[in-house]
Structure formats: structure tokens, C-alpha cells
Write an enzyme that holds these catalytic residues in place. Structure first.
Site, short mmCIF file in Angstrom:
data_model
loop_
_atom_site.label_atom_id
_atom_site.label_comp_id
_atom_site.label_asym_id
_atom_site.label_seq_id
_atom_site.Cartn_x
_atom_site.Cartn_y
_atom_site.Cartn_z
N GLU A 1 -5.18 0.45 -1.59
CA GLU A 1 -4.03 0.68 -0.73
C GLU A 1 -3.91 2.16 -0.39
O GLU A 1 -2.90 2.62 0.09
CB GLU A 1 -2.75 0.16 -1.41
N CYS B 1 -1.86 -3.87 -5.12
CA CYS B 1 -2.74 -3.64 -6.28
C CYS B 1 -3.79 -4.71 -6.47
O CYS B 1 -4.47 -4.73 -7.50
CB CYS B 1 -1.91 -3.49 -7.56
N THR C 1 3.26 6.64 -13.45
CA THR C 1 2.18 5.68 -13.71
C THR C 1 1.05 5.73 -12.67
O THR C 1 -0.10 5.46 -13.02
CB THR C 1 2.73 4.23 -13.73
N ARG D 1 13.78 -2.73 -10.36
CA ARG D 1 13.62 -3.78 -11.36
C ARG D 1 13.19 -5.12 -10.74
O ARG D 1 12.69 -6.00 -11.42
CB ARG D 1 14.91 -3.95 -12.17
N THR E 1 10.70 -5.52 -9.05
CA THR E 1 9.24 -5.62 -9.15
C THR E 1 8.82 -6.38 -10.41
O THR E 1 7.66 -6.77 -10.53
CB THR E 1 8.57 -4.23 -9.19
N HIS F 1 -3.04 -7.17 -14.68
CA HIS F 1 -2.73 -5.93 -13.94
C HIS F 1 -1.83 -5.06 -14.82
O HIS F 1 -1.00 -5.57 -15.56
CB HIS F 1 -2.05 -6.26 -12.61
N ASN G 1 -1.97 3.74 -13.84
CA ASN G 1 -2.19 2.55 -13.01
C ASN G 1 -3.07 2.92 -11.82
O ASN G 1 -2.66 3.68 -10.95
CB ASN G 1 -0.82 2.03 -12.54
N SER H 1 1.52 -6.51 -5.09
CA SER H 1 2.89 -6.63 -4.60
C SER H 1 2.89 -7.22 -3.21
O SER H 1 1.95 -7.05 -2.44
CB SER H 1 3.56 -5.26 -4.58
#
Lengths: 388, 354, 137
Positions: free
Chosen positions: B87, B119, B160, B208, B210, B243, B275, B305
Site C-alpha cells: 500500500e 495489509c 507500529t 478501536r 480496527t 497479520h 508492522n 483493512s
């Protein structure tokens, strides 16, 4: 081939000439050379001008007719020669051959660069065009960085020291302080050189020639015509020109500048002299390490002993072979395309005995050595007060 | 859903790359005046930082070259497809896969494309290679999962989002297999948990949101769907590599799926390198391959996502013993590190605007 | 301005993969594309893959930055001598200026060399770095 002689010289003040344009600078030098030769401008039959990168510095190409136009040389042939830092030395070489061949009797040769219109990083990028653009500068090599690579090898192979590099700067600044046309007319110390900002280690700012505006010009004619214009003609006794690989990485040993070795041997042979016969030399000290290597490659000392030569003071005015009494590129300044011509102006003044406080006493034979990029081009000229 | 009973569709080469630089979470927190206690829940200590001259393309190429090193029987000229998932590709228009192709010396006859699915673009690339290899369209495919993960300055994602990735050479019935695929299962929904609008520099997210409706729902569904179709249970797997958006989600999701923590830790990289977005679970897989034994089974579950999840069941083959040492391991890169502070991090990342 | 695409494209693959030229007559190798051998003048010059490892022959840390790298910060430039003796000019990355040494072993890396502008094409190519892992075999 006919013998040729320099009968007039002119040079602008070197430095940050904020109020002058490229053409102004060259016209100033050219006019002075004509006046010095006691000559009218209509007598000049051709113009040979060295210029490195007016296109990059001031957005002007095709500078030869421009300068001819502004010097009012009318319809005379005008040639531009580009060989990076050796541009005007190479122009002088072509002019010598043009006069020696009988094509012309009297020509003007000079060089000019107007550099202060661009920023320091831009200037660094323009200098880098004098190396292999695709395989050196593309990858981030700058001209000072190239000489830094050379210096580091010289340190390792011959034990040369940063202090010895600094001594070149000290000497050339001392000489420059006696030259009213020099960009820098102040002295420096070894400590000051070594504590100046790093440009590309091990080279400090005071190891590097500066960004400079300036022009220099000389009048060259056949030897038989010389005495008509001057009582003190300076004769071209010999010359040599050679090339080397464009990229430093293609050379077997980067501490030897092959083009310098070849060009100087040709020049010595043509002039019928040996290195020890040189009374005064103007060498291309674009970086202090360069001057040290030039001592070696010109045969002034053994290979690897250049550092000792400066340390022993052998190249001071009054030393065994005085080098860069003008201050050199380091202190006189380095308007790239003009430096080769400026060296010739200095040697002519030295041989005429007109160098004032920086005069090398009794100089009979002088040498100029100019090189482009990492010495991919080198031109050596040997001059004398008497014909060969 | 796909079950591959023939044990022939296999990874024949794999390789990873992680930049040398690291920043400690404390340094980022210090820059923003954030109390460290607020960040404990992320369970991340430090993250990798791209060098000033690195981007998603350079990471992709380094990973691809390492994958080729582990597949000495494969010539670059035999690669029929290169798919890159990320991405953060440096060109919005012009595929990373084109540059990778030139950098490894792929032939003119090659299928090239880039995938974007937050991701999980990398696992999309793997699926494309699997299907084209199985169908006979290609002899070998190169799937790349790499990112220079983007994060808005000051956003919690900065703690991250990091840089790194992996690449896999996938064939069907050819080459010396390192691990074969025995099943694949994907899920997808319209869940706006994290996104980046066109021409906007950094992604935005729903905080949150996510978590449960995005990460947990999709990863759980894909993993359990795959196990159901394969008629397997967590006990059948030696490793699970979910992930890794932070250090806690993967451990939590493994637990909820019924996996012991010891099965998730070998592939857990986020606490020490952050990440890698598309490169996250694929690089976790590489770390597992670096230490796994032939016959062991791995459950790989990506999450993208937006949202979706791709699950794979992978069984380690004999080739791993012959090929493991042919390229740097994930651990070699993990151990190679130089810490920078936030100002240097911001400079390397181009987060200082001129 | 016309983008630099053609000039970059012409040499891209050589720079990406560190391809060089080798004279089939005398064996001389060099990094740039050559149609004539610089050593012996032969026109039988082939494109070859150069080795991906070598040692530092000379180096410097560039502090006076060229315009293209005005905001890049100081960097290490070197001439690297590859295992077959071919020398190339390259930046050394993933190395602190105080750690670079003549003779240091280095390996090929793939990096961004520069870009035309924020809107323009990106130039990729080789750089070198200290070995990531010592070969055990």
C-alpha cells in the site's frame, strides 16, 4: 612549424564579481591583453576561448561569437574549447598550432567563467559534469570527492599526511597574498586549514579551490612578428596534451595521473629540457592533493615523495622549483574555463620579471600544467625568455 | 475456498529484507509527549525504519533477490509472473513489479501487476502465483509482500508502522519445494476500518473500530473457515502466523482460535520490528520457515483493512534443509540494527516538509 | 521539460543488476557499456554480470553536497573493487562514516539513487553495504 610567442597578457581581478557578467569579464581581460601587446583589435585574426559550462552557470552556450562580438573582433573566426578545468589551456594549445601552422599570424586566446550566479550545491553539480556523468556523478561522486578518493589512496600507498596537504594551501595562500588579482589575499596556517570545514574527507574547505568569476587572455603571434610589438616576448618552447580514462575507477592506480605523465614528457621532449630545468611552474592545484601528485607525475620528485617536497619547502618562491607563485587555483581563484589562461598570464609575467612581490628571481623557463575533471585531460606548456 | 490435495503447489524460494535502522517506541513517544503507559497495550518495543534511500521498491527487490538465492534451480528467465502487494508503492501509477522484473532479470514474456489491499496485498500476490502455477499458466511466479508502511505523524500508527517485506517463488510440480500449499480460504467485506483517499499522503483509521469488527472478525473467519474446509483443528498446526498490526492482536487472535501462545511466538515479529503492512504476516512466515522442520504445518492468515483476510495452510517440505542457509535469515536482519531518534526517523521518512 | 526517461531507461538494467562489459579478446572488464574495449581496442565486447561482492578500494565522506542531494545529508562514496578486479564508483550504505575502511568487504544493494523531481521518475541502482551475513558455507 613556426615558433610562436606570447606578446600580451590580460587578466581580471578574480573573485566574486557580483556586478559583472560573463561577457564583461572576458572583454576586460581581452582589452588588457591587446593594450599589453600594443595592438589594435583589428590585428587579431582569430579568437580561441576556453569555457567550461556557461550553459549551466549563466544559461549561455555559443560563447565564442558572443565574446568576439563584444570585443568588436568583427567577423573574425571564434572558437570555443571545452575541456572542463583545462578549457583555456586546451584553447591555447589549439591556438599555438594554428599560429605555428601559418594559418593565422596573430590570435587572441583566453578563458572565462562566471560561476557565482549559482548556489554552492549547484556549482558542485556542475563541476561533477567534468567526470563520467553516468557512472560517477550519477551515483553521487563530486569532484572534491574524487580527489578525496585519490588522497586517501595516496595516504595509504605513500604515507602522505593531511598536514602536508595543508602546507600546499599555506604556501599558495602566502603567494596569493602578494598577488593583487588573487581572490584570496590572506595567509592561512596548517592549523587553520585542518580545522576548516570538511568538504569531502580528508579534504577541507581550505584544501579546495574556490568558486570564482574571472577571465584571462593572451595575445599569441608567430615568433618573427613578436619583436614588432614587444621587447619581452615569451616563447612557447614545447607542449604536450594527453587524455586518460573518464572514470577514476577505470584506472589501475588512481594515485598516478597518467595524462599528466604523458603530456609532460611530450612537452619536455619538445622543449628539449628536463624537469630540473623548470625555473617556475603554475600547476593545477584545484585540490591540495593534486599539487602534491603533480610534483611526482611531472617528475619534480620521485613518486610518493610529493608530500616531502612541500614539507621541505622546495616549491616555495626561492625553493628548488617554485610552484604557483600566483597563489594557484587555491588562492588566485579558479574560474574554471579561465584558469589555464591565467596560469599562462602568470608565467609570462614571471619570465618578463613583472611579477612584483611574488617574482621568482631570474626565471628563464616556466611551465603551465592544467587538467580537466580527474585529469582525464591534461595540457602542459613550457615557455622561455629565449627561443628554443 | 480451495483445497490442494496434490502437495505439488509449493514455495521453492523465499527471502526477506528489513532495513537496518530502528527507532524505539520511547523515542516516538518522547517526540509527541505521549506517556509510555498509553502505549503498553501495543506490545511493541521498537520498529524498523527505512533508510533515506529506501522505498517499497528497493525492499521488494532485496527480498526478491534473497528468494532467488534460495531457489538456485530457478533461473530468473523461468519466472512467468511477478506480483507485488503493497500500500506504499512509490509510484501511484507504474507498477513496482516492473522495476523488480528488471532488477532480477525476468524475461520479456512475464505477467506483471501490483496489488493493493491495505495489509494483505502480499497474500493476494501469493494467491495469484498459486493459481497461475496450478493452472499451468506459469512455471514459476514471484510474489512480493513488502511495504514502507505509512503513518500520519503523531498518529498511534507511528508506533507500529515500519518497513520490510518478503518474497516467494512459487511453482507447481517443479523445483525443490521448501513448503507446499494444501489449502487456501479468503473472506472479504465492506468494513471501513483503515483507508487512504487518493492524493492524500497518509492513511486514516477508525481507532478501536480496527479491532473487533475488522481485524478479529476477518482473521477469525478466514482461519476457522480454512480449518473447517480442511477438516483440521488448531492441534494439527505447529505454527500460526496472523497479520501483526501490533504485538497483542496476533497473540489474542491465536488464543481465541484455540492456539497456544507457543505456536504464534516463532512467527511474531511486530514487537521487535513493527508492522510491515503487506509484508507483515508473510515475513512472519519466513521467520517460521527459517526454523521449521520438514512435515510441520503452518497456518498463515493475513488481514487487509477495508476489509478481508486470506488464510493458507502450508506444510514444510524437505527442501527447507537444503535451502535455508542460502540467503540471510529474518533473524540476520533483525539483529542488524542501528538506532535513530525521531528527528532522523522523520528525515529518512520525508516527514519533514519543505 | 522533457523527462529524463530515455536516458535513465537506457542504462537502468545495467544499474539495477550491476551488469558490466567484458572484452572477449583480452578479458578486460568495466562497469559502463562499451562497444570497443578500452584496453585492447577489440570490438568483441559482451555484457556480463559483474560479481556482487568486493572490497572498498578507497572512500570519502561527502559533506559538500551536490544540488541533487542537497537534503540527503553526508554520505560515503567509494570505489569498490569487485571480486574479479573490476572497479565501480558507488555509495556505501548501512555503514557509519567512522566504520568504513579500505579493504572492508561489501555486497551489492539495491537503492534509490535519485529522482528527477517529486513528480518525476525515480532513479534506482546499485550501492554497496557491509556484508549482511558472513557466508558460513
Amino acid at each position: 612549424m613556426r615558433d610562436v610567442a606570447v606578446i600580451g597578457v590580460g587578466m581580471t581581478k578574480f573573485g566574486e564579481r557580483w556586478d559583472k557578467q560573463l561577457r564583461d569579464l572576458f572583454v576586460e581581460a581581452g582589452n588588457e591583453a591587446l593594450k599589453d601587446a600594443n595592438m589594435g583589435r583589428d590585428e587579431v585574426q582569430a579568437l580561441f576561448v576556453g569555457n567550461f559550462s556557461a550553459g549551466s552557470f549563466v544559461g549561455q552556450e555559443h560563447v565564442a561569437p558572443l565574446l568576439s562580438d563584444y570585443l568588436s573582433l568583427k567577423s573574425k573566426p571564434a572558437f570555443r574549447v571545452e575541456s572542463a578545468c583545462a578549457s583555456s589551456a586546451m584553447a591555447f594549445n589549439l591556438a599555438c598550432m594554428a599560429v605555428a601552422s601559418g594559418t593565422y599570424d596573430i590570435v587572441m586566446v583566453g578563458g572565462v567563467e562566471k560561476m557565482t550566479d549559482v548556489s554552492a550545491p549547484e556549482a558542485t553539480s556542475v563541476y561533477a559534469k567534468a567526470m563520467d556523468a553516468e557512472w560517477e556523478s550519477f551515483f553521487g561522486l563530486t569532484l572534491p570527492a574524487a580527489f578525496a578518493l585519490i588522497a586517501r589512496r595516496h595516504f595509504v600507498q605513500y604515507g602522505t599526511k593531511p598536514e602536508q596537504l595543508a602546507m600546499v594551501s599555506v604556501k599558495n595562500h602566502r603567494n596569493g597574498s602578494k598577488n593583487p588579482l588573487a581572490q584570496f589575499q590572506f595567509e592561512v596556517t596548517v592549523e587553520r586549514v585542518l580545522s576548516s570545514p570538511i568538504v569531502s574527507d580528508p579534504l577541507h574547505v581550505l584544501d579546495c579551490s574556490p568558486v570564482t568569476d574571472g577571465a584571462a587572455a593572451v595575445i599569441l603571434c608567430s615568433a618573427e612578428l613578436a619583436r614588432k610589438y614587444t621587447d619581452t616576448p615569451v616563447y612557447v618552447l614545447g607542449f604536450g596534451v594527453a587524455s586518460d580514462s573518464m572514470a577514476l575507477h577505470d584506472r589501475p592506480d588512481i594515485t598516478t595521473l597518467g595524462a599528466v605523465v604523458k603530456a609532460s614528457r611530450q612537452a619536455y621532449r619538445m622543449a628539449g629540457i628536463e624537469p630540473k630545468d623548470v625555473d617556475v611552474a603554475e600547476l593545477h592545484d584545484s585540490f591540495t592533493i593534486a599539487e602534491i601528485i603533480l610534483y611526482e607525475d611531472l617528475g619534480f620528485c620521485e613518486k610518493g615523495k610529493g608530500g616531502m617536497m612541500i614539507q621541505e619547502g622546495e616549491t616555495e618562491i626561492g625553493g628548488r622549483i617554485p610552484v604557483n607563485p600566483s597563489g594557484g587555483l587555491k588562492a588566485r581563484g579558479h574560474p574554471v574555463g579561465a584558469s589555464g589562461a591565467a596560469q599562462i598570464v602568470e608565467i609570462v609575467k614571471q619570465l618578463r620579471g613583472e611579477a612584483g612581490r611574488r617574482q621568482v628571481p631570474g626565471a628563464e623557463i616556466g611551465m603551465t600544467q592544467s587538467m580537466g575533471g580527474t585529469a582525464s585531460t591534461c595540457a602542459v606548456h613550457i615557455f622561455g625568455r629565449r627561443k628554443r | 475456498m480451495s483445497v490442494f490435495n496434490d502437495k505439488k503447489t509449493a514455495i521453492v524460494g523465499y527471502g526477506s529484507y528489513i532495513p537496518r535502522y530502528r527507532i524505539k517506541i520511547e523515542s516516538i513517544a518522547h517526540a509527541w509527549g505521549e506517556p509510555l503507559e498509553m502505549l503498553r497495550g501495543l506490545r511493541v518495543q521498537e520498529i524498523s525504519v527505512k533508510g533515506r534511500d529506501e522505498d517499497q521498491v528497493t525492499i521488494a527487490v532485496e527480498a526478491a533477490r534473497n528468494a532467488l538465492r534460495r531457489a538456485p534451480e530457478v533461473s530468473a528467465k523461468e519466472i512467468g509472473a511477478i506480483y507485488s502487494g503493497s500500500e506504499s508503492k512509490p509510484y501511484a501509477v507504474k507498477p513496482t513489479s516492473t522495476i523488480v522484473a528488471a532488477a532480477i532479470g525476468a524475461p520479456l514474456s512475464v505477467r506483471l501487476a501490483d496489488y493493493e489491499f491495505a495489509c494483505k496485498g502480499g497474500t493476494e500476490a501469493i494467491i495469484s502465483c498459486i493459481s497461475q502455477a496450478r493452472s499451468g499458466m506459469i512455471k514459476y511466479g514471484l510474489a512480493i509482500a513488502a511495504d514502507c508502511s505509512q503513518s500520519l505523524p503523531g498518529d498511534v500508527l507511528e508506533y507500529t508502522a515500519s518497513a520490510g517485506g518478503s518474497a516467494f517463488i512459487i511453482g507447481h510440480g517443479s523445483g525443490d519445494p521448501i513448503a507446499y500449499f494444501e489449502g487456501q480460504y479468503s473472506v472479504g467485506t465492506d468494513t471501513p476500518d483503515f483507508w487512504r483517499r487518493d492524493l492524500i499522503k497518509y492513511p486514516r483509521h477508525g481507532g478501536r473500530f480496527t479491532g473487533e469488527p475488522a481485524y478479529f472478525r476477518h482473521v477469525m473467519a478466514a482461519a476457522s473457515g480454512l480449518m473447517r474446509e480442511l477438516n483440521m483443528k488448531p492441534e494439527d498446526f505447529d505454527y500460526i502466523v496472523p497479520h501483526q498490526p501490533n504485538g497483542s492482536f496476533p497473540v489474542e487472535v491465536a488464543k481465541r482460535l484455540g492456539f497456544s501462545e507457543s505456536k504464534v511466538l516463532p512467527g511474531l515479529l511486530s514487537p521487535i520490528v513493527g508492522n510491515f503492512y503487506s509484508g507483515s504476516s508473510p515475513t512472519g512466515l519466513c521467520r517460521v520457515l527459517d526454523q521449521a522442520k520438514p512435515g510441520q504445518r503452518i497456518l498463515l492468515v493475513s488481514f487487509g483493512s477495508g476489509a478481508g483476510s486470506d488464510a493458507f495452510s502450508i506444510v514444510v517440505a524437505d527442501g527447507i534443509e537444503r535451502k535455508r542457509d542460502l540467503a540471510p535469515k529474518v533473524e540476520d536482519y533483525v539483529e542488524r540494527k542501528k538506532y535513530v531518534d525521531y528527528s532522523v526517523y522523520a528525515r529518512f521518512w520525508g516527514k519533514i516538509a519543505f | 521539460m522533457m523527462p529524463k526517461s530515455p536516458r535513465i531507461w537506457q542504462l537502468a538494467e545495467r544499474r539495477y543488476r550491476l551488469l558490466g562489459s567484458r572484452c572477449t579478446a583480452c578479458g578486460k572488464t568495466s562497469v559502463g557499456p562499451r562497444n570497443v574495449c578500452p584496453a585492447c581496442g577489440s570490438e568483441d565486447v559482451e555484457t556480463v554480470q559483474l560479481p556482487s561482492t568486493g572490497t572498498v578500494y578507497s572512500y570519502t565522506v561527502v559533506h559538500a553536497l551536490p544540488a541533487e542531494r542537497e537534503r540527503y545529508g553526508p554520505y560515503i562514496m567509494a570505489i569498490v573493487e569487485l571480486e574479479d578486479g573490476t572497479r565501480v564508483t558507488s555509495e556505501i550504505v548501512d555503514c557509519e562514516p567512522e566504520d568504513v575502511k579500505i579493504g572492508m568487504p561489501v555486497e551489492l544493494a539495491f537503492r534509490v539513487i535519485g529522482q528527477e523531481s517529486e513528480e518525476g521518475i525515480i532513479y534506482y541502482g546499485y550501492k554497496f553495504r557491509p556484508l549482511v551475513f558472513r557466508k558460513t558455507n
